[in-house]
Design a protein around this motif. Structure first.
Motif, PDB file in Angstrom:
ATOM      1  N   GLU A  50       0.803  -1.209   0.000  1.00 31.22           N
ATOM      2  CA  GLU A  50       0.000   0.000   0.000  1.00 31.22           C
ATOM      3  C   GLU A  50       0.841   1.266   0.000  1.00 31.22           C
ATOM      4  O   GLU A  50       0.306   2.371  -0.049  1.00 31.22           O
ATOM      5  CB  GLU A  50      -0.932   0.010   1.225  1.00 31.22           C
ATOM      6  N   GLY A 227      -9.038  -0.941   8.483  1.00 35.96           N
ATOM      7  CA  GLY A 227      -7.712  -1.495   8.702  1.00 35.96           C
ATOM      8  C   GLY A 227      -7.589  -2.223  10.015  1.00 35.96           C
ATOM      9  O   GLY A 227      -6.910  -3.233  10.125  1.00 35.96           O
ATOM     10  N   PRO A 248      -9.175  -6.517  10.541  1.00 33.85           N
ATOM     11  CA  PRO A 248      -9.416  -5.755   9.314  1.00 33.85           C
ATOM     12  C   PRO A 248     -10.584  -6.338   8.530  1.00 33.85           C
ATOM     13  O   PRO A 248     -10.806  -7.554   8.534  1.00 33.85           O
ATOM     14  CB  PRO A 248      -8.102  -5.922   8.543  1.00 33.85           C
ATOM     15  N   PRO A 274      -4.165  -6.161   6.875  1.00 32.22           N
ATOM     16  CA  PRO A 274      -5.269  -5.509   6.159  1.00 32.22           C
ATOM     17  C   PRO A 274      -5.351  -6.008   4.722  1.00 32.22           C
ATOM     18  O   PRO A 274      -4.396  -6.568   4.179  1.00 32.22           O
ATOM     19  CB  PRO A 274      -4.877  -4.016   6.214  1.00 32.22           C
TER      20      PRO A 274
END
Length: 513
Positions: A50, A227, A248, A274
């Motif tokens: 991410e 998350g 998550p 997550p």
């Protein structure tokens, strides 16, 4: 002078590029780098996809007599230490670490060059492994979507089909649970749960309130990604509904054709990683496919139900146009026989048969009403039922009686009173056809009438221009009208009709509201 380890480097590059399993590829990179550079210890730290700068995974390798396996230390315990960045398609993927030169000493410049070459080759291998894994993941989600579509369109039990949605979502997302929620008056109701937890089934039927922030967003067609559910207030109502904490999660609207058909919750266990962007995208497409399948299944069920209703309407028309007319004709024939017979026993027997036919006609009419009304529908309003009686009487009469409603007929008249009023109307119309030979009939239902004692009531008036009630004729129908009214605290009477000089008959039937 050419480094004698170049052939080994080429062989190492070939070895790194074999295989497409991501985890196996990372382990092979660490082992190959350690062997090539003569390191006792190797580690590969993988950055979070991410882009947050965090570490999503660490892979380590050590020779048998080396340092024990574990996370790479912030400060290596040996003086010899090198690292090289690993890039995948130009983007930072992670860092390759080597520590503890075997035999002592420092890593050479040549070692560093070879490690960098190996890191570059590792980036290519990891890129290929990622593409392969992404393709496999997409294939799994597609297969799951097909399974859901098949279940929803199979025509089986809807609850079982929704359970398949929950099962597939949980399996594909590697989640702790899969939960399907459908709209309810108060919010979103849990209708299907798939989980290893045997207590999860107790959540069925629980409603997450509409006032919940997460429900508001889902009903607006927005996805919610969490998350860390433990610290996210948006998940409190969901976790409370499921009666256990989750980590998550993804909460996705089942959105299709501009409608929110429900929602899909896919939470992971507490402390789990997550969901990545790729996983979110695949899950969103899965939810869209499931919503589309739900809509198609709903349309399919509507078509099947419509076909059933059309068939029921056809049967009702046949009963009305054929069976009832034949029964009426048979009744008229029997009445002719009754009038022409001089034997009292024959007249009484025929009269009894005519009454049985009247009862049969009423039962057939009741069946026709049931066929014309869906099984899940509320009872039709009084006005609608009165019109049905008038329309059905038009066939044997040869004309349609006129009608008029006064006041709030549907709202003011109770179900029991309305049921008896319809029966009284049916009896009065039947008498007008069989005995009065009327050419004009007027029906009035007045929900604003005042009864003789001054109370509010409903009054049914059926007036005709026929020959009136014959002297000595059967009066069982009139007695039935009176009994129905009296059982409700009302009354029934006869008044002059619509013909010249009051010829004909007017039946007045009234009861309290």
């Amino acid at each position: 002078m050419t480094d004698p380890r170049v052939p080994r480097l080429l062989e190492a590059m070939r070895s790194v590029g074999t295989g497409l399993e991501p985890d196996a590829t990372l382990e092979r990179i660490c082992r190959t780098a350690a062997e090539l550079a003569g390191a006792r210890y190797a580690a590969l730290r993988v950055l979070d996809e991410e882009g947050g700068g965090g570490v999503s995974a660490s892979v380590t390798y050590s020779v048998p007599d080396g340092v024990p396996d574990g996370s790479p230390p912030a400060h290596p315990p040996t003086r010899s230490f090198v690292r090289a960045p690993v890039r995948v398609q130009g983007e930072a993927f992670g860092t390759l670490y080597l520590a503890g030169k075997r035999g002592g000493g420092e890593f050479s410049t040549s070692d560093l060059r070879m490690v960098r070459v190996l890191a570059a080759e590792a980036g290519i291998a990891i890129g290929n492994a990622r593409l392969y894994e992404a393709a496999r993941r997409r294939e799994r989600w597609i297969d799951g979507s097909v399974a859901v579509t098949t279940a929803l369109l199979s025509g089986g039990d809807t609850d079982d089909a929704l359970t398949v949605v929950a099962e597939q979502a949980r399996r594909l997302a590697e989640a702790a649970a899969g939960v399907v929620l459908l709209p309810a008056d108060e919010g979103l109701e849990i209708v299907a749960v798939d989980s290893d937890d045997p207590e999860a089934g107790k959540a069925l039927g629980v409603v997450v309130p509409r006032a919940s922030p997460v429900v508001e967003r889902l009903l607006a067609g927005e996805a919610v990604y969490v998350g860390d559910a433990a610290g996210d207030p948006r998940m409190r109502e969901v976790n409370a509904a499921l009666a256990r904490p989750y980590g998550p999660g993804m909460l996705l609207p089942l959105w299709s054709g501009g409608r929110v058909l429900g929602a899909l919750a896919i939470p992971r266990a507490p402390g789990a990683r997550p969901f990545t962007g790729a996983e979110r995208a695949l899950a969103a497409r899965f939810a869209s496919q499931a919503a589309l399948a739900l809509m198609v299944a709903e349309a399919q069920r509507d078509r099947e139900q419509l076909a059933v209703y059309e068939d029921r309407d056809r049967i009702a028309r046949d009963l009305h146009d054929l069976v009832i007319q034949r029964l009426f004709a048979t009744g008229m024939t029997l009445e002719s026989v009754q009038r022409g017979s001089a034997v009292p026993a024959v007249r009484d027997g025929v009269a009894k048969a005519v009454e049985e036919l009247d009862t049969t006609i009423q039962e057939v009419r009741t069946a026709v009403f049931a066929l014309q009304q869906g099984p899940g529908e509320a009872p039709a309003g009084l006005g609608t039922r009165v019109l049905r009686e008038i329309n059905m009487a038009a066939v044997p009469l040869g004309f349609k009686p006129s009608y008029r409603f006064v006041g709030p007929v549907d709202a003011a008249v109770g179900e029991l009173t309305g049921k008896n009023l319809v029966a009284a109307l049916r009896e009065a119309l039947s008498n007008a056809f069989r005995h009065a030979r009327a050419r004009r009939i007027e029906v009035v239902v007045d929900a604003t009438a005042r009864l003789a004692d001054g109370t509010e009531g409903v009054r049914l008036t059926v007036a005709d221009d026929g020959v009136g009630v014959p002297e000595g004729g059967r009066r069982s129908g009139l007695r039935n009208l009176a009994r129905r009214a009296e059982s409700l605290g009302g009354s029934s009477r006869l008044e002059p009709g619509l013909g010249a000089g009051g010829a004909g008959t007017t039946v007045v039937w009234e009861a309290p509201l």
